[in-house]
Design a protein around this motif. Structure first.
Motif, PDB file in Angstrom:
ATOM      1  N   GLY A 122     -10.709 -16.053   8.723  1.00  0.00           N
ATOM      2  CA  GLY A 122      -9.195 -15.711   8.145  1.00  0.00           C
ATOM      3  C   GLY A 122      -9.016 -15.423   6.610  1.00  0.00           C
ATOM      4  N   ARG A 123      -9.862 -16.364   5.979  1.00  0.00           N
ATOM      5  CA  ARG A 123      -9.892 -16.237   4.465  1.00  0.00           C
ATOM      6  C   ARG A 123     -10.771 -14.746   4.156  1.00  0.00           C
ATOM      7  NH1 ARG A 123     -11.026 -22.079   4.221  1.00  0.00           N
ATOM      8  NH2 ARG A 123     -13.153 -21.615   4.273  1.00  0.00           N
ATOM      9  N   THR A 124     -11.915 -14.689   4.854  1.00  0.00           N
ATOM     10  CA  THR A 124     -12.610 -13.524   4.865  1.00  0.00           C
ATOM     11  C   THR A 124     -11.706 -12.149   4.926  1.00  0.00           C
ATOM     12  OG1 THR A 124     -14.670 -14.542   5.500  1.00  0.00           O
ATOM     13  CG2 THR A 124     -14.623 -12.250   5.613  1.00  0.00           C
ATOM     14  N   ASN A 125     -10.996 -12.380   5.876  1.00  0.00           N
ATOM     15  CA  ASN A 125     -10.176 -11.222   6.355  1.00  0.00           C
ATOM     16  C   ASN A 125      -9.186 -10.860   5.292  1.00  0.00           C
ATOM     17  OD1 ASN A 125     -11.523 -10.590   8.897  1.00  0.00           O
ATOM     18  ND2 ASN A 125      -9.718 -11.456  10.130  1.00  0.00           N
ATOM     19  N   GLU A 126      -8.661 -12.036   4.821  1.00  0.00           N
ATOM     20  CA  GLU A 126      -7.553 -11.805   3.737  1.00  0.00           C
ATOM     21  C   GLU A 126      -8.079 -11.174   2.413  1.00  0.00           C
ATOM     22  OE1 GLU A 126      -4.591 -14.686   0.738  1.00  0.00           O
ATOM     23  OE2 GLU A 126      -5.179 -15.328   2.930  1.00  0.00           O
ATOM     24  N   LYS A 127      -9.356 -11.623   2.170  1.00  0.00           N
ATOM     25  CA  LYS A 127     -10.224 -11.288   1.002  1.00  0.00           C
ATOM     26  C   LYS A 127     -10.393  -9.733   1.272  1.00  0.00           C
ATOM     27  CE  LYS A 127     -14.186 -12.224  -2.004  1.00  0.00           C
ATOM     28  NZ  LYS A 127     -15.535 -12.717  -2.179  1.00  0.00           N
ATOM     29  N   GLY A 128     -11.006  -9.482   2.237  1.00  0.00           N
ATOM     30  CA  GLY A 128     -11.180  -7.871   2.579  1.00  0.00           C
ATOM     31  C   GLY A 128     -10.068  -7.107   2.746  1.00  0.00           C
ATOM     32  N   MET A 129      -9.038  -7.709   3.097  1.00  0.00           N
ATOM     33  CA  MET A 129      -7.777  -6.720   3.129  1.00  0.00           C
ATOM     34  C   MET A 129      -7.471  -6.504   1.625  1.00  0.00           C
ATOM     35  SD  MET A 129      -5.642  -7.741   6.299  1.00  0.00           S
ATOM     36  CE  MET A 129      -5.471  -9.611   6.212  1.00  0.00           C
ATOM     37  N   ARG A 130      -7.328  -7.421   0.694  1.00  0.00           N
ATOM     38  CA  ARG A 130      -6.922  -7.399  -0.738  1.00  0.00           C
ATOM     39  C   ARG A 130      -8.186  -6.150  -1.224  1.00  0.00           C
ATOM     40  NH1 ARG A 130      -3.457 -11.159  -2.212  1.00  0.00           N
ATOM     41  NH2 ARG A 130      -3.294 -13.056  -1.340  1.00  0.00           N
ATOM     42  N   THR A 131      -9.276  -6.358  -1.085  1.00  0.00           N
ATOM     43  CA  THR A 131     -10.434  -5.578  -1.664  1.00  0.00           C
ATOM     44  C   THR A 131     -10.033  -4.038  -1.111  1.00  0.00           C
ATOM     45  OG1 THR A 131     -12.000  -7.266  -1.672  1.00  0.00           O
ATOM     46  CG2 THR A 131     -12.819  -5.003  -1.898  1.00  0.00           C
ATOM     47  N   THR A 132      -9.960  -3.880   0.179  1.00  0.00           N
ATOM     48  CA  THR A 132      -9.401  -2.687   0.677  1.00  0.00           C
ATOM     49  C   THR A 132      -8.512  -2.032   0.125  1.00  0.00           C
ATOM     50  OG1 THR A 132     -10.644  -2.990   2.818  1.00  0.00           O
ATOM     51  CG2 THR A 132      -9.125  -1.315   2.772  1.00  0.00           C
ATOM     52  N   LEU A 133      -7.083  -2.861  -0.078  1.00  0.00           N
ATOM     53  CA  LEU A 133      -5.897  -2.280  -0.823  1.00  0.00           C
ATOM     54  C   LEU A 133      -6.256  -1.944  -1.870  1.00  0.00           C
ATOM     55  CD1 LEU A 133      -3.391  -4.256   1.267  1.00  0.00           C
ATOM     56  CD2 LEU A 133      -3.990  -1.972   1.615  1.00  0.00           C
ATOM     57  N   GLU A 134      -6.956  -2.731  -3.028  1.00  0.00           N
ATOM     58  CA  GLU A 134      -6.964  -2.390  -4.239  1.00  0.00           C
ATOM     59  C   GLU A 134      -7.861  -0.967  -4.451  1.00  0.00           C
ATOM     60  OE1 GLU A 134      -9.035  -6.078  -5.634  1.00  0.00           O
ATOM     61  OE2 GLU A 134      -6.977  -7.150  -5.541  1.00  0.00           O
ATOM     62  N   ARG A 135      -8.871  -0.944  -3.553  1.00  0.00           N
ATOM     63  CA  ARG A 135      -9.845   0.209  -3.751  1.00  0.00           C
ATOM     64  C   ARG A 135      -9.029   1.712  -3.423  1.00  0.00           C
ATOM     65  NH1 ARG A 135     -15.140  -2.209  -1.056  1.00  0.00           N
ATOM     66  NH2 ARG A 135     -15.891  -3.598  -2.888  1.00  0.00           N
ATOM     67  N   MET A 136      -8.112   1.296  -2.388  1.00  0.00           N
ATOM     68  CA  MET A 136      -7.194   2.541  -1.951  1.00  0.00           C
ATOM     69  C   MET A 136      -6.106   2.787  -3.157  1.00  0.00           C
ATOM     70  SD  MET A 136      -6.290   1.591   2.111  1.00  0.00           S
ATOM     71  CE  MET A 136      -7.743   2.410   3.372  1.00  0.00           C
ATOM     72  N   LYS A 137      -5.759   1.831  -3.398  1.00  0.00           N
ATOM     73  CA  LYS A 137      -4.843   1.840  -4.498  1.00  0.00           C
ATOM     74  C   LYS A 137      -5.276   2.968  -5.931  1.00  0.00           C
ATOM     75  CE  LYS A 137      -1.497  -0.942  -7.434  1.00  0.00           C
ATOM     76  NZ  LYS A 137      -1.526  -0.507  -8.734  1.00  0.00           N
ATOM     77  N   GLU A 138      -6.645   2.461  -6.161  1.00  0.00           N
ATOM     78  CA  GLU A 138      -7.185   3.296  -7.527  1.00  0.00           C
ATOM     79  C   GLU A 138      -7.070   4.663  -6.912  1.00  0.00           C
ATOM     80  OE1 GLU A 138     -11.115   1.587  -8.252  1.00  0.00           O
ATOM     81  OE2 GLU A 138     -10.285  -0.574  -8.429  1.00  0.00           O
ATOM     82  N   VAL A 139      -7.530   5.055  -5.663  1.00  0.00           N
ATOM     83  CA  VAL A 139      -7.740   6.271  -5.146  1.00  0.00           C
ATOM     84  C   VAL A 139      -6.367   7.108  -5.106  1.00  0.00           C
ATOM     85  CG1 VAL A 139      -8.390   7.932  -3.374  1.00  0.00           C
ATOM     86  CG2 VAL A 139      -9.880   5.995  -4.143  1.00  0.00           C
ATOM     87  N   VAL A 140      -5.432   6.537  -4.674  1.00  0.00           N
ATOM     88  CA  VAL A 140      -4.068   7.439  -4.178  1.00  0.00           C
ATOM     89  C   VAL A 140      -3.346   7.313  -5.540  1.00  0.00           C
ATOM     90  CG1 VAL A 140      -3.711   6.636  -1.789  1.00  0.00           C
ATOM     91  CG2 VAL A 140      -2.830   5.279  -3.811  1.00  0.00           C
ATOM     92  N   GLU A 141      -3.581   6.545  -6.758  1.00  0.00           N
ATOM     93  CA  GLU A 141      -2.853   6.472  -7.896  1.00  0.00           C
ATOM     94  C   GLU A 141      -3.547   7.461  -9.077  1.00  0.00           C
ATOM     95  OE1 GLU A 141      -2.225   2.522  -9.344  1.00  0.00           O
ATOM     96  OE2 GLU A 141      -0.573   2.217  -7.908  1.00  0.00           O
ATOM     97  N   GLN A 142      -4.640   8.037  -8.852  1.00  0.00           N
ATOM     98  CA  GLN A 142      -5.244   8.737  -9.523  1.00  0.00           C
ATOM     99  C   GLN A 142      -4.387  10.195  -9.670  1.00  0.00           C
ATOM    100  OE1 GLN A 142      -9.548   9.498  -8.439  1.00  0.00           O
ATOM    101  NE2 GLN A 142      -9.763   7.283  -9.337  1.00  0.00           N
TER     102      GLN A 142
END
Length: 142
Positions: A122-142
Motif C-alpha cells: 500500500g505504501r509503495t502504491n501510494e508513493k508510485g501514484m504520487r510520483t506518476t501524478l507529479e510527472r504527469m502534472k509536469e507534462v500537461v502544465e507545459q
C-alpha cells in the motif's frame, strides 16, 4: 493540475505513454486489435515491481472509459482479475482535479496476500501514484 480535463484525459488514457510517468510500469502497448482507449480495449503493461528484480508483462482491459472524466482498467486475466487502477478527472477552475486510485478484486488469495504484505505494498502504491501524478502534472502544465 493547471490543465483542462481534455488535456489530462488524453494523457492518462494513452497507455503507450505510461513509461514516462510510472516508477514501475515502464512501457505498455495495445493488444488484441485494440488501438486506443475505449471500454473493453486490451493492453499489456511491462512492469518492474518496485523498480527492481525481473520484469514481466501484465494483461489489462479497460473497464471504464468516459472521455475527460474517467479511465479505469483491470489488471490480470478475465478469469483471474487482480486489481483495478484508474484516474478520475474533474474540472477545477481553469484546471483539473486528478485522482489516481486502485482497488483490489475481492478474491480469497488476494486477501491473504494483503494480510501479509498489504501495508508495505500500500505504501509503495501510494508513493508510485504520487510520483506518476507529479510527472504527469509536469507534462500537461507545459
Amino acid at each position: 493540475m493547471a490543465a483542462p480535463p481534455e488535456k489530462v484525459w488524453a494523457l492518462v488514457s494513452d497507455v503507450t505513454r505510461i513509461g514516462e510517468f510510472s516508477p514501475e510500469t515502464f512501457e505498455a502497448r495495445w493488444t488484441r486489435g485494440s488501438t486506443g482507449p475505449e471500454e473493453g480495449a486490451y493492453f499489456k503493461g511491462h512492469v518492474k515491481r518496485n523498480g527492481v528484480g525481473p520484469t514481466y508483462w501484465t494483461p489489462c482491459r479497460v473497464t471504464k472509459c468516459v472521455p475527460n472524466e474517467v479511465f479505469e482498467f483491470t489488471v490480470g486475466t478475465e478469469e483471474v482479475p487482480i486489481n483495478n487502477w484508474g484516474y478520475r478527472i474533474a474540472p477545477d477552475g481553469d484546471g483539473s482535479l486528478v485522482t489516481e486510485y486502485y482497488r483490489l478484486e475481492p478474491k480469497l488469495y488476494l486477501r491473504a496476500y494483503w494480510l501479509l504484505l498489504g501495508k508495505l505494498r500500500g505504501r509503495t502504491n501510494e508513493k508510485g501514484m504520487r510520483t506518476t501524478l507529479e510527472r504527469m502534472k509536469e507534462v500537461v502544465e507545459q
